[in-house]
Design a protein around this motif. Structure first.
Motif, PDB file in Angstrom:
ATOM      1  N   ASP A  62       0.871  -1.244   0.006  1.00 14.08           N
ATOM      2  CA  ASP A  62       0.257  -0.023   0.204  1.00 14.08           C
ATOM      3  C   ASP A  62       0.735   1.110  -0.075  1.00 14.08           C
ATOM      4  OD1 ASP A  62      -2.370  -1.411  -0.252  1.00 14.08           O
ATOM      5  OD2 ASP A  62      -2.874  -1.120   1.887  1.00 14.08           O
ATOM      6  N   ASP A  63       1.770   1.267   0.780  1.00 13.15           N
ATOM      7  CA  ASP A  63       2.544   2.548   0.822  1.00 13.15           C
ATOM      8  C   ASP A  63       4.151   2.289   0.143  1.00 13.15           C
ATOM      9  OD1 ASP A  63       0.644   3.605   2.505  1.00 13.15           O
ATOM     10  OD2 ASP A  63       1.665   2.727   4.235  1.00 13.15           O
ATOM     11  N   TYR A  64       3.948   1.619  -0.788  1.00 11.66           N
ATOM     12  CA  TYR A  64       5.569   1.307  -1.436  1.00 11.66           C
ATOM     13  C   TYR A  64       6.136   2.246  -2.276  1.00 11.66           C
ATOM     14  CZ  TYR A  64       9.120  -0.906  -3.981  1.00 11.66           C
ATOM     15  OH  TYR A  64      10.431  -0.945  -4.591  1.00 11.66           O
ATOM     16  N   VAL A  65       7.175   2.670  -1.895  1.00 12.02           N
ATOM     17  CA  VAL A  65       7.537   4.127  -2.667  1.00 12.02           C
ATOM     18  C   VAL A  65       8.977   3.407  -3.001  1.00 12.02           C
ATOM     19  CG1 VAL A  65       8.400   6.302  -2.746  1.00 12.02           C
ATOM     20  CG2 VAL A  65       6.094   5.617  -1.927  1.00 12.02           C
ATOM     21  N   LEU A  66       9.709   3.513  -4.147  1.00  9.78           N
ATOM     22  CA  LEU A  66      11.049   3.218  -4.484  1.00  9.78           C
ATOM     23  C   LEU A  66      12.022   4.642  -4.276  1.00  9.78           C
ATOM     24  CD1 LEU A  66      13.300   1.374  -5.057  1.00  9.78           C
ATOM     25  CD2 LEU A  66      12.689   1.548  -7.272  1.00  9.78           C
ATOM     26  N   THR A  67      12.751   4.730  -3.457  1.00 12.09           N
ATOM     27  CA  THR A  67      13.282   6.047  -3.341  1.00 12.09           C
ATOM     28  C   THR A  67      15.037   5.780  -4.185  1.00 12.09           C
ATOM     29  OG1 THR A  67      12.319   6.600  -1.569  1.00 12.09           O
ATOM     30  CG2 THR A  67      14.375   7.864  -1.892  1.00 12.09           C
ATOM     31  N   LEU A  68      15.255   6.650  -4.920  1.00 12.31           N
ATOM     32  CA  LEU A  68      16.559   6.743  -5.794  1.00 12.31           C
ATOM     33  C   LEU A  68      17.258   7.813  -5.233  1.00 12.31           C
ATOM     34  CD1 LEU A  68      15.117   6.196  -9.326  1.00 12.31           C
ATOM     35  CD2 LEU A  68      16.003   4.490  -7.850  1.00 12.31           C
ATOM     36  N   VAL A  69      18.229   7.443  -4.716  1.00 12.97           N
ATOM     37  CA  VAL A  69      19.231   8.610  -4.153  1.00 12.97           C
ATOM     38  C   VAL A  69      20.656   8.787  -5.367  1.00 12.97           C
ATOM     39  CG1 VAL A  69      20.840   9.107  -2.209  1.00 12.97           C
ATOM     40  CG2 VAL A  69      18.711   7.806  -1.828  1.00 12.97           C
ATOM     41  N   LYS A  70      20.674  10.081  -5.540  1.00 12.30           N
ATOM     42  CA  LYS A  70      21.641  10.558  -6.466  1.00 12.30           C
ATOM     43  C   LYS A  70      22.889  10.723  -5.824  1.00 12.30           C
ATOM     44  CE  LYS A  70      18.875  13.419  -8.314  1.00 12.30           C
ATOM     45  NZ  LYS A  70      18.203  14.284  -9.389  1.00 12.30           N
ATOM     46  N   ARG A  71      24.051  10.999  -6.552  1.00 12.48           N
ATOM     47  CA  ARG A  71      25.218  11.292  -5.917  1.00 12.48           C
ATOM     48  C   ARG A  71      24.834  12.799  -5.647  1.00 12.48           C
ATOM     49  NH1 ARG A  71      29.216   9.102 -10.612  1.00 12.48           N
ATOM     50  NH2 ARG A  71      29.644   7.098  -9.347  1.00 12.48           N
ATOM     51  N   GLY A  72      25.288  13.327  -4.437  1.00 17.12           N
ATOM     52  CA  GLY A  72      25.120  14.620  -3.849  1.00 17.12           C
ATOM     53  C   GLY A  72      23.850  14.646  -2.835  1.00 17.12           C
ATOM     54  N   GLY A  73      23.236  13.348  -2.809  1.00 18.38           N
ATOM     55  CA  GLY A  73      22.102  13.285  -1.903  1.00 18.38           C
ATOM     56  C   GLY A  73      20.716  13.724  -2.350  1.00 18.38           C
ATOM     57  N   SER A 119      21.341  17.798 -19.423  1.00 18.75           N
ATOM     58  CA  SER A 119      21.685  19.108 -19.200  1.00 18.75           C
ATOM     59  C   SER A 119      21.889  19.369 -17.888  1.00 18.75           C
ATOM     60  CB  SER A 119      20.552  19.963 -19.757  1.00 18.75           C
ATOM     61  OG  SER A 119      19.485  19.867 -18.924  1.00 18.75           O
ATOM     62  N   LYS A 120      21.319  18.562 -16.754  1.00 19.36           N
ATOM     63  CA  LYS A 120      21.709  18.642 -15.523  1.00 19.36           C
ATOM     64  C   LYS A 120      22.733  18.016 -14.957  1.00 19.36           C
ATOM     65  CE  LYS A 120      16.820  19.840 -14.654  1.00 19.36           C
ATOM     66  NZ  LYS A 120      15.635  19.451 -13.853  1.00 19.36           N
ATOM     67  N   ALA A 121      23.228  17.150 -15.636  1.00 23.38           N
ATOM     68  CA  ALA A 121      24.210  15.950 -15.179  1.00 23.38           C
ATOM     69  C   ALA A 121      25.837  16.672 -15.450  1.00 23.38           C
ATOM     70  CB  ALA A 121      24.047  14.583 -16.059  1.00 23.38           C
ATOM     71  N   GLU A 122      26.516  16.151 -14.463  1.00 21.01           N
ATOM     72  CA  GLU A 122      27.991  16.657 -14.232  1.00 21.01           C
ATOM     73  C   GLU A 122      28.771  15.501 -15.080  1.00 21.01           C
ATOM     74  OE1 GLU A 122      29.433  17.555 -10.373  1.00 21.01           O
ATOM     75  OE2 GLU A 122      27.471  18.683 -10.095  1.00 21.01           O
ATOM     76  N   LYS A 123      29.734  15.972 -15.930  1.00 24.55           N
ATOM     77  CA  LYS A 123      30.625  15.067 -16.615  1.00 24.55           C
ATOM     78  C   LYS A 123      31.607  14.508 -15.772  1.00 24.55           C
ATOM     79  CE  LYS A 123      29.080  15.808 -21.065  1.00 24.55           C
ATOM     80  NZ  LYS A 123      28.095  14.740 -21.404  1.00 24.55           N
ATOM     81  N   PRO A 124      31.697  13.261 -15.815  1.00 23.45           N
ATOM     82  CA  PRO A 124      33.129  12.703 -15.184  1.00 23.45           C
ATOM     83  C   PRO A 124      34.493  13.452 -15.451  1.00 23.45           C
ATOM     84  CG  PRO A 124      32.359  10.867 -16.406  1.00 23.45           C
ATOM     85  CD  PRO A 124      31.612  12.033 -16.712  1.00 23.45           C
ATOM     86  N   GLU A 162      36.914  13.502 -10.878  1.00 23.05           N
ATOM     87  CA  GLU A 162      35.328  13.540 -10.363  1.00 23.05           C
ATOM     88  C   GLU A 162      34.546  12.552 -10.846  1.00 23.05           C
ATOM     89  OE1 GLU A 162      34.193  16.007  -8.182  1.00 23.05           O
ATOM     90  OE2 GLU A 162      36.124  16.496  -7.884  1.00 23.05           O
ATOM     91  N   PRO A 163      33.765  11.841 -10.221  1.00 21.68           N
ATOM     92  CA  PRO A 163      32.775  10.835 -10.638  1.00 21.68           C
ATOM     93  C   PRO A 163      31.752  11.269 -11.621  1.00 21.68           C
ATOM     94  CG  PRO A 163      32.528  11.118  -8.272  1.00 21.68           C
ATOM     95  CD  PRO A 163      33.609  12.122  -8.668  1.00 21.68           C
ATOM     96  N   GLY A 164      31.202  12.591 -11.614  1.00 19.68           N
ATOM     97  CA  GLY A 164      30.365  13.057 -12.006  1.00 19.68           C
ATOM     98  C   GLY A 164      28.690  12.533 -11.654  1.00 19.68           C
ATOM     99  N   THR A 165      28.108  12.774 -12.523  1.00 24.92           N
ATOM    100  CA  THR A 165      26.577  12.366 -12.277  1.00 24.92           C
ATOM    101  C   THR A 165      25.696  11.772 -13.636  1.00 24.92           C
ATOM    102  OG1 THR A 165      25.793  14.514 -12.468  1.00 24.92           O
ATOM    103  CG2 THR A 165      26.180  13.951 -10.149  1.00 24.92           C
ATOM    104  N   VAL A 166      26.770  11.402 -14.532  1.00 25.70           N
ATOM    105  CA  VAL A 166      26.043  10.797 -15.919  1.00 25.70           C
ATOM    106  C   VAL A 166      26.006   9.262 -15.538  1.00 25.70           C
ATOM    107  CG1 VAL A 166      26.475  10.374 -18.188  1.00 25.70           C
ATOM    108  CG2 VAL A 166      27.202  12.663 -17.302  1.00 25.70           C
ATOM    109  N   LEU A 167      24.808   8.879 -15.670  1.00 21.78           N
ATOM    110  CA  LEU A 167      24.264   7.358 -15.405  1.00 21.78           C
ATOM    111  C   LEU A 167      24.331   6.780 -16.667  1.00 21.78           C
ATOM    112  CD1 LEU A 167      21.717   8.146 -12.851  1.00 21.78           C
ATOM    113  CD2 LEU A 167      24.163   7.662 -12.161  1.00 21.78           C
ATOM    114  N   ASP A 168      24.641   5.290 -16.616  1.00 27.18           N
ATOM    115  CA  ASP A 168      24.407   4.153 -17.407  1.00 27.18           C
ATOM    116  C   ASP A 168      22.997   3.829 -17.370  1.00 27.18           C
ATOM    117  OD1 ASP A 168      23.725   1.847 -18.983  1.00 27.18           O
ATOM    118  OD2 ASP A 168      26.046   1.354 -18.794  1.00 27.18           O
TER     119      ASP A 168
END
Length: 191
Positions: free
Chosen positions: A70-81, A149-154, A174-180
Protein backbone atom coordinates in the motif's frame (compact mmCIF):
# COMPACT_ATOMS: atom_id res chain seq x y z
CA UNK A 1 -40.12 -51.98 58.65
CA UNK A 2 -41.14 -53.49 55.45
CA UNK A 3 -39.19 -56.35 54.04
CA UNK A 4 -40.04 -55.43 50.48
CA UNK A 5 -37.15 -54.77 48.15
CA UNK A 6 -36.94 -51.37 46.53
CA UNK A 7 -37.69 -51.73 42.87
CA UNK A 8 -34.83 -51.07 40.43
CA UNK A 9 -35.05 -47.38 39.37
CA UNK A 10 -35.30 -48.17 35.66
CA UNK A 11 -36.85 -44.83 34.77
CA UNK A 12 -34.07 -42.88 36.46
CA UNK A 13 -31.34 -44.97 34.78
CA UNK A 14 -33.04 -44.62 31.39
CA UNK A 15 -33.29 -40.85 31.86
CA UNK A 16 -29.58 -40.70 32.84
CA UNK A 17 -28.53 -42.76 29.81
CA UNK A 18 -30.59 -40.56 27.51
CA UNK A 19 -28.99 -37.44 28.98
CA UNK A 20 -25.49 -38.86 28.45
CA UNK A 21 -26.35 -39.84 24.86
CA UNK A 22 -27.83 -36.39 24.20
CA UNK A 23 -24.75 -34.66 25.67
CA UNK A 24 -22.39 -36.87 23.62
CA UNK A 25 -24.47 -36.27 20.50
CA UNK A 26 -24.39 -32.54 21.13
CA UNK A 27 -20.63 -32.56 21.65
CA UNK A 28 -20.07 -34.57 18.46
CA UNK A 29 -22.44 -32.30 16.56
CA UNK A 30 -20.59 -29.21 17.76
CA UNK A 31 -17.22 -30.75 16.88
CA UNK A 32 -18.38 -31.59 13.34
CA UNK A 33 -20.01 -28.16 12.96
CA UNK A 34 -16.75 -26.41 13.96
CA UNK A 35 -14.77 -28.71 11.68
CA UNK A 36 -16.93 -27.83 8.68
CA UNK A 37 -15.98 -24.17 9.16
CA UNK A 38 -12.36 -25.06 8.39
CA UNK A 39 -13.27 -26.02 4.86
CA UNK A 40 -13.26 -22.29 4.04
CA UNK A 41 -10.96 -20.73 6.67
CA UNK A 42 -7.50 -21.57 7.98
CA UNK A 43 -6.99 -23.47 11.24
CA UNK A 44 -6.27 -21.59 14.47
CA UNK A 45 -2.58 -20.74 14.97
CA UNK A 46 -1.87 -20.58 11.23
CA UNK A 47 0.75 -18.01 10.23
CA UNK A 48 1.35 -17.12 6.58
CA UNK A 49 4.22 -14.78 5.64
CA UNK A 50 4.28 -13.52 9.22
CA UNK A 51 0.54 -12.68 9.26
CA UNK A 52 -1.94 -14.39 11.59
CA UNK A 53 -4.20 -16.25 9.16
CA UNK A 54 -6.28 -17.97 11.87
CA UNK A 55 -9.97 -18.20 11.02
CA UNK A 56 -9.42 -16.20 7.79
CA UNK A 57 -10.39 -17.02 4.22
CA UNK A 58 -7.95 -17.16 1.30
CA UNK A 59 -9.24 -13.78 0.08
CA UNK A 60 -8.66 -12.15 3.47
CA UNK A 61 -5.10 -13.51 3.64
CA UNK A 62 -4.39 -12.28 0.10
CA UNK A 63 -5.62 -8.81 1.09
CA UNK A 64 -3.36 -8.79 4.17
CA UNK A 65 -0.31 -9.77 2.11
CA UNK A 66 -1.15 -7.30 -0.67
CA UNK A 67 -1.56 -4.50 1.88
CA UNK A 68 2.22 -4.58 2.38
CA UNK A 69 2.46 -2.76 -0.95
CA UNK A 70 0.00 0.00 0.00
CA UNK A 71 2.66 2.55 0.91
CA UNK A 72 5.42 1.23 -1.35
CA UNK A 73 7.68 3.91 -2.79
CA UNK A 74 11.06 3.27 -4.40
CA UNK A 75 13.45 6.08 -3.45
CA UNK A 76 16.44 6.65 -5.71
CA UNK A 77 19.34 8.52 -4.13
CA UNK A 78 21.63 10.34 -6.55
CA UNK A 79 25.20 11.39 -5.93
CA UNK A 80 25.08 14.53 -3.89
CA UNK A 81 22.10 13.30 -1.86
CA UNK A 82 19.23 14.37 -4.12
CA UNK A 83 16.38 11.87 -4.31
CA UNK A 84 13.66 10.88 -6.74
CA UNK A 85 10.80 8.49 -6.11
CA UNK A 86 8.71 6.00 -8.02
CA UNK A 87 5.38 5.28 -6.34
CA UNK A 88 3.46 2.03 -6.76
CA UNK A 89 0.50 3.75 -8.42
CA UNK A 90 2.74 5.25 -11.12
CA UNK A 91 3.64 1.78 -12.42
CA UNK A 92 0.55 -0.21 -11.36
CA UNK A 93 2.52 -2.30 -8.84
CA UNK A 94 0.41 -5.11 -7.35
CA UNK A 95 0.56 -8.63 -5.89
CA UNK A 96 -0.31 -11.75 -7.82
CA UNK A 97 -0.79 -15.14 -6.17
CA UNK A 98 0.04 -18.58 -7.55
CA UNK A 99 -2.71 -20.62 -5.89
CA UNK A 100 -0.58 -21.91 -3.01
CA UNK A 101 -3.00 -20.45 -0.43
CA UNK A 102 -5.83 -22.47 -1.94
CA UNK A 103 -3.64 -25.61 -1.88
CA UNK A 104 -2.77 -25.10 1.81
CA UNK A 105 -6.45 -24.61 2.69
CA UNK A 106 -7.60 -27.68 0.75
CA UNK A 107 -4.85 -29.78 2.40
CA UNK A 108 -6.36 -29.10 5.85
CA UNK A 109 -8.35 -31.96 7.33
CA UNK A 110 -11.29 -30.03 8.84
CA UNK A 111 -12.19 -32.66 11.44
CA UNK A 112 -8.68 -32.44 12.90
CA UNK A 113 -9.18 -28.80 13.93
CA UNK A 114 -8.83 -29.56 17.63
CA UNK A 115 -5.18 -30.58 17.15
CA UNK A 116 -4.43 -27.09 15.82
CA UNK A 117 -5.74 -25.12 18.79
CA UNK A 118 -2.21 -24.56 20.13
CA UNK A 119 -0.02 -26.05 17.39
CA UNK A 120 1.42 -23.20 15.30
CA UNK A 121 1.61 -23.93 11.58
CA UNK A 122 3.69 -21.53 9.49
CA UNK A 123 3.79 -21.12 5.72
CA UNK A 124 5.84 -18.86 3.49
CA UNK A 125 4.42 -18.19 0.07
CA UNK A 126 5.88 -16.33 -2.84
CA UNK A 127 3.61 -13.39 -3.50
CA UNK A 128 4.59 -12.37 -6.98
CA UNK A 129 5.00 -8.68 -7.52
CA UNK A 130 3.85 -7.45 -10.90
CA UNK A 131 3.92 -4.05 -12.56
CA UNK A 132 3.20 -2.48 -15.93
CA UNK A 133 6.48 -2.61 -17.91
CA UNK A 134 5.43 0.22 -20.21
CA UNK A 135 4.50 2.53 -17.33
CA UNK A 136 7.81 1.76 -15.61
CA UNK A 137 9.79 2.52 -18.79
CA UNK A 138 7.93 5.81 -19.18
CA UNK A 139 8.59 6.71 -15.54
CA UNK A 140 12.30 5.87 -15.85
CA UNK A 141 12.53 8.05 -18.98
CA UNK A 142 10.99 10.96 -17.05
CA UNK A 143 13.49 10.85 -14.15
CA UNK A 144 15.55 14.02 -13.72
CA UNK A 145 18.68 11.97 -13.11
CA UNK A 146 18.82 11.16 -16.83
CA UNK A 147 18.56 14.79 -17.93
CA UNK A 148 22.00 15.32 -19.47
CA UNK A 149 21.69 19.11 -19.24
CA UNK A 150 21.70 18.74 -15.42
CA UNK A 151 24.36 16.02 -15.24
CA UNK A 152 28.01 16.65 -14.46
CA UNK A 153 30.50 14.92 -16.74
CA UNK A 154 33.08 12.74 -15.00
CA UNK A 155 36.63 14.07 -14.81
CA UNK A 156 39.76 11.96 -15.18
CA UNK A 157 42.41 11.60 -12.52
CA UNK A 158 45.40 13.85 -13.12
CA UNK A 159 48.91 14.65 -11.88
CA UNK A 160 49.54 17.53 -9.55
CA UNK A 161 52.16 20.13 -10.21
CA UNK A 162 55.67 19.12 -9.29
CA UNK A 163 56.48 19.82 -5.65
CA UNK A 164 60.14 19.99 -4.79
CA UNK A 165 61.10 17.16 -2.46
CA UNK A 166 57.74 15.41 -2.84
CA UNK A 167 57.37 14.96 -6.56
CA UNK A 168 54.09 14.47 -8.32
CA UNK A 169 50.86 13.19 -6.81
CA UNK A 170 47.92 11.54 -8.56
CA UNK A 171 44.79 13.53 -7.83
CA UNK A 172 41.42 11.83 -8.02
CA UNK A 173 39.05 12.68 -10.82
CA UNK A 174 35.44 13.70 -10.37
CA UNK A 175 32.93 10.83 -10.64
CA UNK A 176 30.27 13.07 -12.19
CA UNK A 177 26.57 12.33 -12.23
CA UNK A 178 26.10 10.88 -15.72
CA UNK A 179 24.40 7.49 -15.42
CA UNK A 180 24.29 4.35 -17.52
CA UNK A 181 20.56 4.24 -18.18
CA UNK A 182 20.44 0.49 -18.89
CA UNK A 183 22.17 -0.41 -15.62
CA UNK A 184 20.00 1.97 -13.59
CA UNK A 185 16.82 0.65 -15.26
CA UNK A 186 17.87 -2.95 -14.49
CA UNK A 187 18.51 -2.04 -10.84
CA UNK A 188 15.13 -0.28 -10.59
CA UNK A 189 13.32 -3.32 -12.04
CA UNK A 190 15.12 -5.60 -9.57
CA UNK A 191 14.18 -3.35 -6.64
Amino acid sequence: RSRKKNPFPAKAVAAGVLMVIAAAGGAIGYYVYRGRQYETVFFPCTVINGFDASERTVGEVEEMIASELDDYVLTLVKRGGETEQIAKDEINLHSEFDGSLERYLSAQEPLRWWEHQKKVTEYEIEAMIAYDEELLSERIDSLDMFDESKAEKPGNAYLSDYISGEGYKVLEGEPGTVLDKEKVAAAIKEA
